[in-house]
Design a protein around this motif. Structure first.
Motif, PDB file in Angstrom:
ATOM      1  N   HIS A 156      38.971  61.132  -1.520  1.00  0.00           N
ATOM      2  CA  HIS A 156      39.673  59.938  -1.035  1.00  0.00           C
ATOM      3  C   HIS A 156      39.434  59.694   0.460  1.00  0.00           C
ATOM      4  CE1 HIS A 156      41.439  59.903  -4.954  1.00  0.00           C
ATOM      5  NE2 HIS A 156      42.027  61.067  -4.761  1.00  0.00           N
ATOM      6  N   GLY A 157      38.180  59.823   0.872  1.00  0.00           N
ATOM      7  CA  GLY A 157      37.845  59.657   2.286  1.00  0.00           C
ATOM      8  C   GLY A 157      38.160  58.273   2.829  1.00  0.00           C
ATOM      9  N   GLY A 158      37.990  57.242   2.006  1.00  0.00           N
ATOM     10  CA  GLY A 158      38.298  55.890   2.462  1.00  0.00           C
ATOM     11  C   GLY A 158      39.785  55.712   2.701  1.00  0.00           C
ATOM     12  N   TYR A 159      40.575  56.181   1.763  1.00  0.00           N
ATOM     13  CA  TYR A 159      42.027  56.093   1.887  1.00  0.00           C
ATOM     14  C   TYR A 159      42.516  56.818   3.143  1.00  0.00           C
ATOM     15  CZ  TYR A 159      46.937  57.242   1.216  1.00  0.00           C
ATOM     16  OH  TYR A 159      48.284  57.414   1.407  1.00  0.00           O
ATOM     17  N   TRP A 160      42.030  58.056   3.348  1.00  0.00           N
ATOM     18  CA  TRP A 160      42.529  58.836   4.479  1.00  0.00           C
ATOM     19  C   TRP A 160      42.091  58.235   5.815  1.00  0.00           C
ATOM     20  CZ3 TRP A 160      46.568  61.461   3.971  1.00  0.00           C
ATOM     21  CH2 TRP A 160      46.828  62.204   2.812  1.00  0.00           C
ATOM     22  N   ALA A 161      40.910  57.626   5.854  1.00  0.00           N
ATOM     23  CA  ALA A 161      40.482  56.962   7.093  1.00  0.00           C
ATOM     24  C   ALA A 161      41.444  55.820   7.433  1.00  0.00           C
ATOM     25  CB  ALA A 161      39.057  56.441   6.946  1.00  0.00           C
ATOM     26  N   LEU A 162      41.799  55.015   6.436  1.00  0.00           N
ATOM     27  CA  LEU A 162      42.732  53.910   6.670  1.00  0.00           C
ATOM     28  C   LEU A 162      44.114  54.433   7.046  1.00  0.00           C
ATOM     29  CD1 LEU A 162      41.722  51.566   3.720  1.00  0.00           C
ATOM     30  CD2 LEU A 162      41.143  51.293   6.148  1.00  0.00           C
ATOM     31  N   ALA A 163      44.558  55.499   6.365  1.00  0.00           N
ATOM     32  CA  ALA A 163      45.865  56.081   6.668  1.00  0.00           C
ATOM     33  C   ALA A 163      45.920  56.620   8.094  1.00  0.00           C
ATOM     34  CB  ALA A 163      46.188  57.194   5.676  1.00  0.00           C
ATOM     35  N   ASN A 164      44.766  57.001   8.631  1.00  0.00           N
ATOM     36  CA  ASN A 164      44.687  57.518   9.999  1.00  0.00           C
ATOM     37  C   ASN A 164      44.356  56.426  11.013  1.00  0.00           C
ATOM     38  OD1 ASN A 164      45.221  60.178   9.269  1.00  0.00           O
ATOM     39  ND2 ASN A 164      43.081  60.643   8.891  1.00  0.00           N
ATOM     40  N   ASN A 165      44.466  55.154  10.584  1.00  0.00           N
ATOM     41  CA  ASN A 165      44.097  54.028  11.461  1.00  0.00           C
ATOM     42  C   ASN A 165      42.683  54.183  12.003  1.00  0.00           C
ATOM     43  OD1 ASN A 165      46.645  52.606  11.356  1.00  0.00           O
ATOM     44  ND2 ASN A 165      47.489  54.241  12.633  1.00  0.00           N
ATOM     45  N   ASP A 166      41.797  54.628  11.128  1.00  0.00           N
ATOM     46  CA  ASP A 166      40.408  54.908  11.517  1.00  0.00           C
ATOM     47  C   ASP A 166      39.454  54.078  10.652  1.00  0.00           C
ATOM     48  OD1 ASP A 166      38.191  56.061  12.685  1.00  0.00           O
ATOM     49  OD2 ASP A 166      38.325  57.945  11.556  1.00  0.00           O
ATOM     50  N   ALA A 167      39.652  52.757  10.658  1.00  0.00           N
ATOM     51  CA  ALA A 167      38.808  51.868   9.840  1.00  0.00           C
ATOM     52  C   ALA A 167      37.337  51.975  10.227  1.00  0.00           C
ATOM     53  CB  ALA A 167      39.272  50.424   9.980  1.00  0.00           C
ATOM     54  N   HIS A 242      44.211  65.371  -2.188  1.00  0.00           N
ATOM     55  CA  HIS A 242      44.978  64.252  -2.720  1.00  0.00           C
ATOM     56  C   HIS A 242      46.275  64.103  -1.928  1.00  0.00           C
ATOM     57  CE1 HIS A 242      42.356  64.226  -6.280  1.00  0.00           C
ATOM     58  NE2 HIS A 242      42.417  65.539  -6.188  1.00  0.00           N
ATOM     59  N   PRO A 243      46.748  62.877  -1.711  1.00  0.00           N
ATOM     60  CA  PRO A 243      48.027  62.722  -1.009  1.00  0.00           C
ATOM     61  C   PRO A 243      49.195  63.173  -1.881  1.00  0.00           C
ATOM     62  CG  PRO A 243      47.257  60.593  -1.804  1.00  0.00           C
ATOM     63  CD  PRO A 243      46.155  61.577  -2.072  1.00  0.00           C
ATOM     64  N   THR A 244      50.229  63.626  -1.251  1.00  0.00           N
ATOM     65  CA  THR A 244      51.478  63.892  -1.970  1.00  0.00           C
ATOM     66  C   THR A 244      52.258  62.577  -2.054  1.00  0.00           C
ATOM     67  OG1 THR A 244      52.718  64.391   0.040  1.00  0.00           O
ATOM     68  CG2 THR A 244      51.572  66.235  -1.034  1.00  0.00           C
ATOM     69  N   LEU A 245      53.299  62.563  -2.864  1.00  0.00           N
ATOM     70  CA  LEU A 245      54.140  61.367  -2.972  1.00  0.00           C
ATOM     71  C   LEU A 245      54.730  61.009  -1.610  1.00  0.00           C
ATOM     72  CD1 LEU A 245      55.569  59.223  -4.695  1.00  0.00           C
ATOM     73  CD2 LEU A 245      57.388  60.895  -5.118  1.00  0.00           C
ATOM     74  N   THR A 246      55.215  62.009  -0.893  1.00  0.00           N
ATOM     75  CA  THR A 246      55.819  61.769   0.424  1.00  0.00           C
ATOM     76  C   THR A 246      54.796  61.205   1.406  1.00  0.00           C
ATOM     77  OG1 THR A 246      57.371  63.588   0.059  1.00  0.00           O
ATOM     78  CG2 THR A 246      57.079  62.849   2.337  1.00  0.00           C
ATOM     79  N   GLU A 247      53.590  61.781   1.406  1.00  0.00           N
ATOM     80  CA  GLU A 247      52.538  61.298   2.315  1.00  0.00           C
ATOM     81  C   GLU A 247      52.172  59.849   1.992  1.00  0.00           C
ATOM     82  OE1 GLU A 247      50.052  65.410   3.329  1.00  0.00           O
ATOM     83  OE2 GLU A 247      49.629  64.302   1.474  1.00  0.00           O
ATOM     84  N   TYR A 248      52.019  59.561   0.714  1.00  0.00           N
ATOM     85  CA  TYR A 248      51.624  58.202   0.331  1.00  0.00           C
ATOM     86  C   TYR A 248      52.691  57.188   0.741  1.00  0.00           C
ATOM     87  CZ  TYR A 248      50.287  54.069  -2.227  1.00  0.00           C
ATOM     88  OH  TYR A 248      49.961  52.771  -2.533  1.00  0.00           O
ATOM     89  N   LEU A 249      53.944  57.514   0.472  1.00  0.00           N
ATOM     90  CA  LEU A 249      55.016  56.576   0.803  1.00  0.00           C
ATOM     91  C   LEU A 249      55.109  56.339   2.300  1.00  0.00           C
ATOM     92  CD1 LEU A 249      57.789  57.739  -1.709  1.00  0.00           C
ATOM     93  CD2 LEU A 249      56.313  55.712  -1.866  1.00  0.00           C
ATOM     94  N   ALA A 250      54.893  57.387   3.085  1.00  0.00           N
ATOM     95  CA  ALA A 250      54.894  57.240   4.544  1.00  0.00           C
ATOM     96  C   ALA A 250      53.736  56.353   4.993  1.00  0.00           C
ATOM     97  CB  ALA A 250      54.818  58.600   5.226  1.00  0.00           C
ATOM     98  N   ASN A 251      52.566  56.595   4.412  1.00  0.00           N
ATOM     99  CA  ASN A 251      51.390  55.772   4.763  1.00  0.00           C
ATOM    100  C   ASN A 251      51.563  54.328   4.284  1.00  0.00           C
ATOM    101  OD1 ASN A 251      50.090  57.983   5.935  1.00  0.00           O
ATOM    102  ND2 ASN A 251      49.121  58.584   4.012  1.00  0.00           N
ATOM    103  N   ARG A 252      52.211  54.165   3.141  1.00  0.00           N
ATOM    104  CA  ARG A 252      52.461  52.827   2.600  1.00  0.00           C
ATOM    105  C   ARG A 252      53.366  52.033   3.540  1.00  0.00           C
ATOM    106  NH1 ARG A 252      52.147  50.440  -2.712  1.00  0.00           N
ATOM    107  NH2 ARG A 252      52.793  48.274  -2.424  1.00  0.00           N
ATOM    108  N   ARG A 253      54.384  52.690   4.054  1.00  0.00           N
ATOM    109  CA  ARG A 253      55.277  52.029   5.010  1.00  0.00           C
ATOM    110  C   ARG A 253      54.525  51.612   6.268  1.00  0.00           C
ATOM    111  NH1 ARG A 253      59.061  55.795   2.921  1.00  0.00           N
ATOM    112  NH2 ARG A 253      58.512  57.345   4.503  1.00  0.00           N
ATOM    113  N   ALA A 254      53.471  52.375   6.600  1.00  0.00           N
ATOM    114  CA  ALA A 254      52.674  52.081   7.784  1.00  0.00           C
ATOM    115  C   ALA A 254      51.570  51.054   7.490  1.00  0.00           C
ATOM    116  CB  ALA A 254      52.062  53.360   8.343  1.00  0.00           C
ATOM    117  N   GLY A 255      51.451  50.654   6.213  1.00  0.00           N
ATOM    118  CA  GLY A 255      50.504  49.577   5.882  1.00  0.00           C
ATOM    119  C   GLY A 255      49.308  49.960   5.037  1.00  0.00           C
ATOM    120  N   THR A 256      49.157  51.237   4.667  1.00  0.00           N
ATOM    121  CA  THR A 256      48.002  51.657   3.857  1.00  0.00           C
ATOM    122  C   THR A 256      48.428  51.799   2.410  1.00  0.00           C
ATOM    123  OG1 THR A 256      47.021  52.851   5.716  1.00  0.00           O
ATOM    124  CG2 THR A 256      46.212  53.390   3.526  1.00  0.00           C
ATOM    125  N   ARG A 257      47.855  50.986   1.550  1.00  0.00           N
ATOM    126  CA  ARG A 257      48.194  51.007   0.134  1.00  0.00           C
ATOM    127  C   ARG A 257      47.316  51.982  -0.629  1.00  0.00           C
ATOM    128  NH1 ARG A 257      47.398  45.850  -2.437  1.00  0.00           N
ATOM    129  NH2 ARG A 257      48.894  46.531  -4.004  1.00  0.00           N
TER     130      ARG A 257
END
Length: 257
Positions: A156-167, A242-257
């Motif tokens: 999930h390299g694309g997802y994690w880059a976006l979650a890290n504000n690293d587009a 893989h993200p955990t549920l907590t990690e995903y929800l935190a990233n989702r709140r920050a704008g990464t789906r």
């Protein structure tokens, strides 16, 4: 134009392997596909727990059940649109060209590779390939990785880059395969530009669509003996899971789906 060289795909079963096969077969003609039996879920969870711990793995399971599964169901239209736009063919593999082995690291796989005598091996969705396999035939092994290596190795390299504000590092890599995890020499990389419709389950398909042209060119270069490696992008090499549920929800709140 079909190649007279032998292109062999060494892969795990799944839609990305189907898409990869049809893209390469239309361009070059794929000689054979060696399919490994995937690691069982029980064994996979055991290994993951040993590496990451029970709490992390429990969080990943909850993410898969509560987020990834429902997202896959609601993203059907977007996934289909990406396939149509990129002309991706997801029909099943032709059984007459499939050879099945218990593992990419099994004696059966080595025997098949040695019998086929490939000019290039294209890897997709397998377990980590042992050095004994990589050195069993005198050709290069290529892989398309859903992330910009070596910054986003693992999954999930694309997802994690976006979650890290690293587009600037949200993309795909084509690289040589070595005995490490996404650590082989980089041949080419490309970025993706997700739309507001995209999310965790659509990013990998965008990455595959962006990576296929790079892979085709890498195969041409390998067959001509003209492979040139690129320097790795600056930054810290990290292996992502893989993200955990907590990690995903935190990233989702920050704008990464």
């Amino acid at each position: 134009m079909m190649s007279t060289k032998k292109i062999v795909i060494l892969a795990g079963p799944g839609e990305s392997t189907d898409i990869l096969f049809h893209a390469l077969d239309a361009e070059f003609g794929v000689h054979r596909i060696i399919l490994e039996t995937p690691v069982s879920q029980q064994q996979l969870l055991k290994r993951r727990t040993e590496k990451l711990g029970y709490a992390k793995v429990a969080g990943q399971i909850l993410f898969k059940l509560l987020i990834a599964g429902p997202l896959a169901k609601t993203s059907g239209k977007r996934l289909q649109a990406i396939k149509q736009q990129a002309n991706l063919n997801d029909r099943p593999l032709p059984e007459d060209r499939v050879m099945r082995v218990p593992s990419v690291n099994s004696p059966e796989c080595i025997a098949q590779l040695q019998a086929l005598k490939p000019d290039v091996v294209v890897v997709n969705g397998t377990r980590i390939i042992a050095k004994k396999v990589l050195t069993s035939v005198p050709c290069k092994f290529l892989n398309t990785h859903a992330g910009i290596t070596p910054l986003y190795r693992g999954v999930h390299g694309g997802y994690w880059a976006l979650a890290n504000n690293d587009a600037a590092h949200c993309g795909v890599s084509v690289h040589l395969v070595d005995a490490g995890i996404d650590t082989g020499g980089i041949i080419a990389q490309a970025l993706i530009s997700p739309t507001p419709e995209d999310n965790f389950v659509t990013y990998p398909l965008l990455q595959l669509a962006a990576g296929l042209p790079l892979l085709k060119q890498a195969i041409r270069d390998v067959l001509r003996g003209e492979v040139k490696l690129q320097p790795a992008p600056a930054g810290i090499s990290r292996l992502w899971s893989h993200p955990t549920l907590t990690e995903y929800l935190a990233n989702r709140r920050a704008g990464t789906r």
